[in-house]
Design a protein around this motif. Structure first.
Motif, PDB file in Angstrom:
ATOM      1  N   VAL A 166       0.805  -1.401  -0.064  1.00  0.00           N
ATOM      2  CA  VAL A 166       0.109  -0.231   0.272  1.00  0.00           C
ATOM      3  C   VAL A 166       0.991   1.413  -0.253  1.00  0.00           C
ATOM      4  O   VAL A 166       2.059   1.524   1.016  1.00  0.00           O
ATOM      5  N   ALA A 167       1.352   2.229  -0.954  1.00  0.00           N
ATOM      6  CA  ALA A 167       1.639   3.135  -1.126  1.00  0.00           C
ATOM      7  C   ALA A 167       0.902   4.260  -0.336  1.00  0.00           C
ATOM      8  O   ALA A 167       0.228   4.429  -0.584  1.00  0.00           O
ATOM      9  N   GLU A 168       2.173   5.506  -0.097  1.00  0.00           N
ATOM     10  CA  GLU A 168       1.437   6.375   0.846  1.00  0.00           C
ATOM     11  C   GLU A 168       0.263   7.241  -0.237  1.00  0.00           C
ATOM     12  O   GLU A 168       1.059   7.491  -1.680  1.00  0.00           O
ATOM     13  N   GLY A 169      -0.495   7.618   0.366  1.00  0.00           N
ATOM     14  CA  GLY A 169      -1.634   8.500  -0.868  1.00  0.00           C
ATOM     15  C   GLY A 169      -2.534   7.243  -0.842  1.00  0.00           C
ATOM     16  O   GLY A 169      -3.525   7.555  -1.597  1.00  0.00           O
ATOM     17  N   ASP A 170      -2.710   5.976  -0.489  1.00  0.00           N
ATOM     18  CA  ASP A 170      -3.495   4.933  -1.689  1.00  0.00           C
ATOM     19  C   ASP A 170      -4.660   4.864  -0.902  1.00  0.00           C
ATOM     20  O   ASP A 170      -4.966   5.133   0.580  1.00  0.00           O
ATOM     21  N   LEU A 171      -5.770   4.673  -1.573  1.00  0.00           N
ATOM     22  CA  LEU A 171      -7.348   3.720  -1.080  1.00  0.00           C
ATOM     23  C   LEU A 171      -7.577   2.851  -1.547  1.00  0.00           C
ATOM     24  O   LEU A 171      -7.911   2.712  -3.179  1.00  0.00           O
ATOM     25  N   PHE A 172      -7.209   1.958  -1.090  1.00  0.00           N
ATOM     26  CA  PHE A 172      -6.653   1.001  -1.229  1.00  0.00           C
ATOM     27  C   PHE A 172      -7.989  -0.514  -0.646  1.00  0.00           C
ATOM     28  O   PHE A 172      -8.402   0.020   0.151  1.00  0.00           O
ATOM     29  N   PRO A 186      -4.843  10.046  12.182  1.00  0.00           N
ATOM     30  CA  PRO A 186      -4.334   9.746  12.054  1.00  0.00           C
ATOM     31  C   PRO A 186      -3.552   9.311  10.419  1.00  0.00           C
ATOM     32  O   PRO A 186      -3.994   9.948   9.594  1.00  0.00           O
ATOM     33  N   ASP A 187      -2.362   9.007  10.518  1.00  0.00           N
ATOM     34  CA  ASP A 187      -1.622   8.722   8.886  1.00  0.00           C
ATOM     35  C   ASP A 187      -2.295   7.815   8.226  1.00  0.00           C
ATOM     36  O   ASP A 187      -1.725   7.645   7.147  1.00  0.00           O
ATOM     37  N   PHE A 188      -2.500   6.994   8.278  1.00  0.00           N
ATOM     38  CA  PHE A 188      -2.943   5.593   7.732  1.00  0.00           C
ATOM     39  C   PHE A 188      -4.199   5.043   8.984  1.00  0.00           C
ATOM     40  O   PHE A 188      -4.161   4.843  10.503  1.00  0.00           O
ATOM     41  N   VAL A 189      -5.922   4.577   7.982  1.00  0.00           N
ATOM     42  CA  VAL A 189      -6.482   3.876   8.702  1.00  0.00           C
ATOM     43  C   VAL A 189      -6.280   2.804   7.741  1.00  0.00           C
ATOM     44  O   VAL A 189      -6.649   3.055   6.779  1.00  0.00           O
ATOM     45  N   ILE A 190      -7.040   2.250   8.835  1.00  0.00           N
ATOM     46  CA  ILE A 190      -7.769   0.747   8.277  1.00  0.00           C
ATOM     47  C   ILE A 190      -9.405   0.666   8.435  1.00  0.00           C
ATOM     48  O   ILE A 190      -9.481   0.977   9.637  1.00  0.00           O
ATOM     49  N   LEU A 191      -9.928   0.281   7.877  1.00  0.00           N
ATOM     50  CA  LEU A 191     -11.608   0.396   7.657  1.00  0.00           C
ATOM     51  C   LEU A 191     -12.049  -0.712   7.489  1.00  0.00           C
ATOM     52  O   LEU A 191     -11.631  -1.381   6.109  1.00  0.00           O
ATOM     53  N   ILE A 229     -16.783  11.128   2.834  1.00  0.00           N
ATOM     54  CA  ILE A 229     -15.760  11.444   3.250  1.00  0.00           C
ATOM     55  C   ILE A 229     -14.185  11.224   3.669  1.00  0.00           C
ATOM     56  O   ILE A 229     -13.401  11.644   3.807  1.00  0.00           O
ATOM     57  N   ILE A 230     -15.098   9.456   3.040  1.00  0.00           N
ATOM     58  CA  ILE A 230     -13.544   8.355   2.706  1.00  0.00           C
ATOM     59  C   ILE A 230     -12.595   9.321   1.536  1.00  0.00           C
ATOM     60  O   ILE A 230     -11.625   9.814   2.137  1.00  0.00           O
ATOM     61  N   LYS A 231     -12.825   9.545   0.799  1.00  0.00           N
ATOM     62  CA  LYS A 231     -11.907  10.442   0.123  1.00  0.00           C
ATOM     63  C   LYS A 231     -11.571  11.376  -0.011  1.00  0.00           C
ATOM     64  O   LYS A 231     -11.123  11.685  -0.228  1.00  0.00           O
ATOM     65  N   GLU A 232     -12.328  12.542   0.651  1.00  0.00           N
ATOM     66  CA  GLU A 232     -12.172  13.895   0.483  1.00  0.00           C
ATOM     67  C   GLU A 232     -10.593  13.869   1.797  1.00  0.00           C
ATOM     68  O   GLU A 232      -9.521  14.212   2.497  1.00  0.00           O
ATOM     69  N   ILE A 233     -10.987  12.976   2.784  1.00  0.00           N
ATOM     70  CA  ILE A 233      -9.373  13.051   3.800  1.00  0.00           C
ATOM     71  C   ILE A 233      -8.557  12.103   3.370  1.00  0.00           C
ATOM     72  O   ILE A 233      -7.388  12.086   3.498  1.00  0.00           O
ATOM     73  N   ASN A 234      -8.736  11.395   1.738  1.00  0.00           N
ATOM     74  CA  ASN A 234      -7.522  10.083   1.283  1.00  0.00           C
ATOM     75  C   ASN A 234      -6.761  11.584   0.262  1.00  0.00           C
ATOM     76  O   ASN A 234      -5.650  11.504   0.992  1.00  0.00           O
ATOM     77  N   LYS A 235      -7.899  12.460   0.157  1.00  0.00           N
ATOM     78  CA  LYS A 235      -7.652  13.985  -0.953  1.00  0.00           C
ATOM     79  C   LYS A 235      -6.439  14.237   0.057  1.00  0.00           C
ATOM     80  O   LYS A 235      -5.320  14.907  -0.593  1.00  0.00           O
ATOM     81  N   GLY A 252      -4.477  13.798   2.099  1.00  0.00           N
ATOM     82  CA  GLY A 252      -3.235  12.813   3.003  1.00  0.00           C
ATOM     83  C   GLY A 252      -3.056  11.990   3.298  1.00  0.00           C
ATOM     84  O   GLY A 252      -2.053  11.204   3.464  1.00  0.00           O
ATOM     85  N   THR A 253      -4.242  11.406   3.428  1.00  0.00           N
ATOM     86  CA  THR A 253      -4.939  10.023   4.595  1.00  0.00           C
ATOM     87  C   THR A 253      -4.734   9.078   3.909  1.00  0.00           C
ATOM     88  O   THR A 253      -5.676   8.747   3.159  1.00  0.00           O
ATOM     89  N   THR A 254      -3.547   7.989   4.120  1.00  0.00           N
ATOM     90  CA  THR A 254      -3.605   6.804   3.294  1.00  0.00           C
ATOM     91  C   THR A 254      -4.487   5.472   3.783  1.00  0.00           C
ATOM     92  O   THR A 254      -4.888   6.017   5.202  1.00  0.00           O
TER      93      THR A 254
END
Length: 296
Positions: free
Chosen positions: A24-30, A147-152, A170-176, A178-180
């Motif tokens: 999982v790269a930094e900035g991914d929405l994986f 957090p820097d990295f979130v697991i949902l 909301i998830i897309k906005e948070i990812n945009k 900078g949150t991975t």
């Protein structure tokens, strides 16, 4: 950012994860997709170091993830884990303090509360909320300390279509910002729009890996969508295919994708105008179903 290297996990005779490897790269929405029981939650619990007896390595920026301070990671478990007797505000502030967010001002809390469109007041008790609103409170508490990295893990469980769409935005906005984000789902609706990369787990193994576009384009373009006010059934009967008709729209499954061009030319010769003719690969939902149904 996150490296999963040959991770395996057993529960007695059950192999829940089998040599799972991905990054999982930094900035991914994986996205992690799969049926119930495919290994998604087990994978997340290994990442969170809830299990210490798994095989393989899990690294965060090159270092063992177990050395990472937990406040750097946000984790939404599939099961709700809120304190039923607390108020919404008490619960959110408690989780924020656990993750070293010492000064959560009222304005920030109210802004998040409104953004998530939680029904009621901050003074309402958790036990008095609907399941959907409890889910939104739990997600809010997971994200508010940034957090820097979130697991949902199944973040849309129990939500109606409107609230699913709300939380996706909301998830897309948070990812945009900078949150991975690493999230799981067994619901394929809108998965292509939400994530930039995904894996699919089946019986603890990765059976799909790539971007939604890459995965779809790895399959034959064996699906036709045709709109016609004419009855085109006679032309379609000349080919080895199956189709469904809904009003003026035909959804066709080809046995040979090369037939698409031949069908197009025949229809073009027979009729002056077709409002829609599209030859496309299967959707992720269809690919998911095919993978589930594949024999070992």
């Amino acid at each position: 950012m996150i490296e999963i290297k040959n991770v395996s996990k057993n529960f007695g005779n059950l192999l829940a994860l089998d040599q799972v490897s991905f990054e999982v790269a930094e900035g991914d929405l994986f996205g992690v997709i799969g049926q119930n029981g495919a290994g998604k939650s087990t994978l997340f619990r290994c990442i969170m170091n809830f299990f210490e007896d798994y095989e393989g390595d899990i690294l965060y920026k090159g270092e063992p993830i177990k050395n990472l301070p937990l406040e750097k990671i946000g984790f939404l478990p599939e099961e709700r884990s809120l304190s039923a007797k607390k108020t919404i505000e008490e619960e959110i502030r408690y989780i924020a303090r656990l993750n070293l967010m010492k000064n959560l001002d009222k304005k920030t809390l109210e802004t998040y509360f409104q953004k998530f469109e939680i029904k009621g007041k901050l003074s309402d008790k958790i036990k008095d909320l609907s399941k959907g609103n409890q889910q939104k409170v739990q997600l809010l508490a997971t994200l508010i300390y940034k957090p820097d990295f979130v697991i949902l893990d199944e973040p849309f469980s129990g939500l109606d279509p409107y609230n699913i769409s709300l939380l996706q935005e909301i998830i897309k906005e948070i990812n945009k910002n900078g949150t991975t984000i690493l999230f799981s789902t067994h619901n394929m609706e809108n998965i292509e729009e939400l994530c930039n990369k995904l894996i699919m787990l089946k019986d603890g193994r990765i059976v799909l890996d790539g971007s939604p576009r890459e995965i779809r384009n790895s399959y034959d373009r064996d699906k036709l969508i045709i709109e016609s006010r004419e009855d085109i059934g006679k032309i379609l009967s000349e080919f080895d295919l199956t189709y469904k008709k809904d009003g003026h729209t035909y959804t066709i499954k080809l046995k040979d994708e090369k037939d698409g061009k031949i069908i197009f030319n025949k229809l073009k010769q027979a009729y002056d105008y077709l409002p829609l003719f599209a030859q496309i690969p299967p959707s992720l939902n269809e690919i998911f179903t095919r993978k589930v149904e594949e024999d070992e």
